[in-house]
Scaffold this motif. Sequence first.
Motif, PDB file in Angstrom:
ATOM      1  N   ILE A   1       0.840  -1.192   0.000  1.00  0.00           N
ATOM      2  CA  ILE A   1       0.000   0.000   0.000  1.00  0.00           C
ATOM      3  C   ILE A   1       0.879   1.247   0.000  1.00  0.00           C
ATOM      4  O   ILE A   1       1.802   1.371   0.801  1.00  0.00           O
ATOM      5  CB  ILE A   1      -0.928   0.023   1.230  1.00  0.00           C
ATOM      6  CG1 ILE A   1      -1.896  -1.161   1.192  1.00  0.00           C
ATOM      7  CG2 ILE A   1      -1.713   1.324   1.297  1.00  0.00           C
ATOM      8  CD1 ILE A   1      -2.775  -1.279   2.430  1.00  0.00           C
ATOM      9  N   GLY A   2       0.582   2.155  -0.911  1.00  0.00           N
ATOM     10  CA  GLY A   2       1.311   3.420  -0.960  1.00  0.00           C
ATOM     11  C   GLY A   2       2.814   3.205  -1.047  1.00  0.00           C
ATOM     12  O   GLY A   2       3.302   2.397  -1.840  1.00  0.00           O
ATOM     13  N   ASN A   3       3.571   3.945  -0.224  1.00  0.00           N
ATOM     14  CA  ASN A   3       5.035   3.831  -0.236  1.00  0.00           C
ATOM     15  C   ASN A   3       5.558   3.017   0.948  1.00  0.00           C
ATOM     16  O   ASN A   3       6.698   3.189   1.380  1.00  0.00           O
ATOM     17  CB  ASN A   3       5.672   5.225  -0.227  1.00  0.00           C
ATOM     18  CG  ASN A   3       5.420   5.970   1.085  1.00  0.00           C
ATOM     19  OD1 ASN A   3       4.515   5.612   1.844  1.00  0.00           O
ATOM     20  ND2 ASN A   3       6.208   6.990   1.358  1.00  0.00           N
ATOM     21  N   ASN A   4       4.703   2.122   1.459  1.00  0.00           N
ATOM     22  CA  ASN A   4       5.088   1.349   2.640  1.00  0.00           C
ATOM     23  C   ASN A   4       6.360   0.534   2.426  1.00  0.00           C
ATOM     24  O   ASN A   4       7.205   0.445   3.335  1.00  0.00           O
ATOM     25  CB  ASN A   4       3.948   0.419   3.060  1.00  0.00           C
ATOM     26  CG  ASN A   4       2.834   1.152   3.776  1.00  0.00           C
ATOM     27  OD1 ASN A   4       3.008   2.305   4.187  1.00  0.00           O
ATOM     28  ND2 ASN A   4       1.684   0.526   3.920  1.00  0.00           N
ATOM     29  N   ALA A   5       6.500  -0.084   1.254  1.00  0.00           N
ATOM     30  CA  ALA A   5       7.681  -0.919   1.008  1.00  0.00           C
ATOM     31  C   ALA A   5       8.958  -0.079   1.069  1.00  0.00           C
ATOM     32  O   ALA A   5       9.950  -0.485   1.691  1.00  0.00           O
ATOM     33  CB  ALA A   5       7.567  -1.615  -0.344  1.00  0.00           C
ATOM     34  N   LYS A   6       8.945   1.096   0.456  1.00  0.00           N
ATOM     35  CA  LYS A   6      10.130   1.964   0.479  1.00  0.00           C
ATOM     36  C   LYS A   6      10.435   2.440   1.898  1.00  0.00           C
ATOM     37  O   LYS A   6      11.594   2.497   2.315  1.00  0.00           O
ATOM     38  CB  LYS A   6       9.920   3.163  -0.447  1.00  0.00           C
ATOM     39  CG  LYS A   6       9.958   2.811  -1.926  1.00  0.00           C
ATOM     40  CD  LYS A   6       9.838   4.058  -2.784  1.00  0.00           C
ATOM     41  CE  LYS A   6       9.929   3.704  -4.264  1.00  0.00           C
ATOM     42  NZ  LYS A   6       9.791   4.916  -5.118  1.00  0.00           N
ATOM     43  N   ARG A   7       9.400   2.788   2.648  1.00  0.00           N
ATOM     44  CA  ARG A   7       9.598   3.238   4.029  1.00  0.00           C
ATOM     45  C   ARG A   7      10.225   2.133   4.874  1.00  0.00           C
ATOM     46  O   ARG A   7      11.150   2.381   5.653  1.00  0.00           O
ATOM     47  CB  ARG A   7       8.261   3.655   4.654  1.00  0.00           C
ATOM     48  CG  ARG A   7       7.676   4.947   4.148  1.00  0.00           C
ATOM     49  CD  ARG A   7       6.333   5.210   4.784  1.00  0.00           C
ATOM     50  NE  ARG A   7       6.451   5.331   6.225  1.00  0.00           N
ATOM     51  CZ  ARG A   7       5.507   4.971   7.099  1.00  0.00           C
ATOM     52  NH1 ARG A   7       4.362   4.443   6.661  1.00  0.00           N
ATOM     53  NH2 ARG A   7       5.688   5.134   8.383  1.00  0.00           N
ATOM     54  N   PHE A   8       9.722   0.928   4.712  1.00  0.00           N
ATOM     55  CA  PHE A   8      10.225  -0.172   5.531  1.00  0.00           C
ATOM     56  C   PHE A   8      11.649  -0.548   5.122  1.00  0.00           C
ATOM     57  O   PHE A   8      12.496  -0.836   5.981  1.00  0.00           O
ATOM     58  CB  PHE A   8       9.300  -1.377   5.445  1.00  0.00           C
ATOM     59  CG  PHE A   8       9.589  -2.416   6.485  1.00  0.00           C
ATOM     60  CD1 PHE A   8       9.423  -2.136   7.833  1.00  0.00           C
ATOM     61  CD2 PHE A   8      10.050  -3.668   6.135  1.00  0.00           C
ATOM     62  CE1 PHE A   8       9.715  -3.083   8.806  1.00  0.00           C
ATOM     63  CE2 PHE A   8      10.340  -4.627   7.089  1.00  0.00           C
ATOM     64  CZ  PHE A   8      10.167  -4.334   8.432  1.00  0.00           C
ATOM     65  N   GLU A   9      11.919  -0.547   3.821  1.00  0.00           N
ATOM     66  CA  GLU A   9      13.277  -0.827   3.359  1.00  0.00           C
ATOM     67  C   GLU A   9      14.261   0.177   3.950  1.00  0.00           C
ATOM     68  O   GLU A   9      15.357  -0.192   4.384  1.00  0.00           O
ATOM     69  CB  GLU A   9      13.334  -0.762   1.826  1.00  0.00           C
ATOM     70  CG  GLU A   9      12.758  -1.982   1.130  1.00  0.00           C
ATOM     71  CD  GLU A   9      12.818  -1.851  -0.377  1.00  0.00           C
ATOM     72  OE1 GLU A   9      12.863  -0.702  -0.879  1.00  0.00           O
ATOM     73  OE2 GLU A   9      12.833  -2.891  -1.060  1.00  0.00           O
ATOM     74  N   ALA A  10      13.865   1.453   3.962  1.00  0.00           N
ATOM     75  CA  ALA A  10      14.741   2.494   4.499  1.00  0.00           C
ATOM     76  C   ALA A  10      14.978   2.298   5.993  1.00  0.00           C
ATOM     77  O   ALA A  10      16.100   2.464   6.486  1.00  0.00           O
ATOM     78  CB  ALA A  10      14.139   3.871   4.232  1.00  0.00           C
ATOM     79  N   ALA A  11      13.917   1.938   6.723  1.00  0.00           N
ATOM     80  CA  ALA A  11      14.053   1.730   8.170  1.00  0.00           C
ATOM     81  C   ALA A  11      14.907   0.508   8.479  1.00  0.00           C
ATOM     82  O   ALA A  11      15.604   0.468   9.499  1.00  0.00           O
ATOM     83  CB  ALA A  11      12.669   1.576   8.799  1.00  0.00           C
ATOM     84  N   ALA A  12      14.858  -0.496   7.608  1.00  0.00           N
ATOM     85  CA  ALA A  12      15.572  -1.755   7.857  1.00  0.00           C
ATOM     86  C   ALA A  12      17.027  -1.720   7.416  1.00  0.00           C
ATOM     87  O   ALA A  12      17.845  -2.497   7.919  1.00  0.00           O
ATOM     88  CB  ALA A  12      14.860  -2.901   7.145  1.00  0.00           C
TER      89      ALA A  12
END
Length: 256
Positions: free
Chosen positions: A138-149
């Motif tokens: 959903i939305g940019n969730n994948a990019k946000r999580f990749e950045a956090a990880a």
Amino acid sequence: MNDTPTATATRAGAAKIVKAAKTAAAAKAVKAPTPIAARHPRSTPDRVADAISKGILMRRFTVGQRLVEADLTRDLGVSRSTVREALRILASSGVVDLTPHRGAVIRSLDREDAASLLGVLEVLTGLAARLAAANIQIGNNAKRFEAAAQKLIEANTPEALDRVLDERANYYKVMFDIANSGELNRVLPQARAHLFRAQFYHSLTTTDLRSMVAEYRAITAAILEGDQAKAEARTRKHLQKTGERTLPRMTAFSLA
């Protein structure tokens, strides 16, 4: 029967309308919902309690330390009554003890406290990982999580490993943001989790940290793949391993 130019144009126009409608529907389907925090802003005492809790996590405050109201009022730029209410919130969460004539003192978790907390965190964080995997596209969730990880799963130098324990706070924050569950956020004992992490910060070895990095790498892969079952199972396994790494050391690191 051959189509007239008018009929052909009409069908072409209708096809464009249908295509546009499908595109709009698809965009609506993946549009990120309004974050829970934006829908339910927190009160000032709650925010002050969060600030103190994060101070514990970042080791600005230590286990056994007395929290001075005047210092908190000055440093956080809020009234004394707000600080007192925030300390009552933390006391009700089991993070500080309030005693007459001494004020608020940051608690130390004993083995029973820590084991109970980890059992709760295992279930709740596992559910958050499952929900994050369900919402990852959903939305940019994948990019946000990749950045956090990224800083967690790529840590391989002594300096990077030293930062793992601080980086994981943001990792879990983004995970729970993507899970986007108000009920889950309400029952999560986050302040106690911060206290636990701060209490054991200096007891973890380089071997422990490398094991944690491998576990975070596996959790991250499952969430980014959208595999809900694996995301939950791997997260719960990580919390179980956390208990194995820390609980045997409770006697040495607990305060009387």
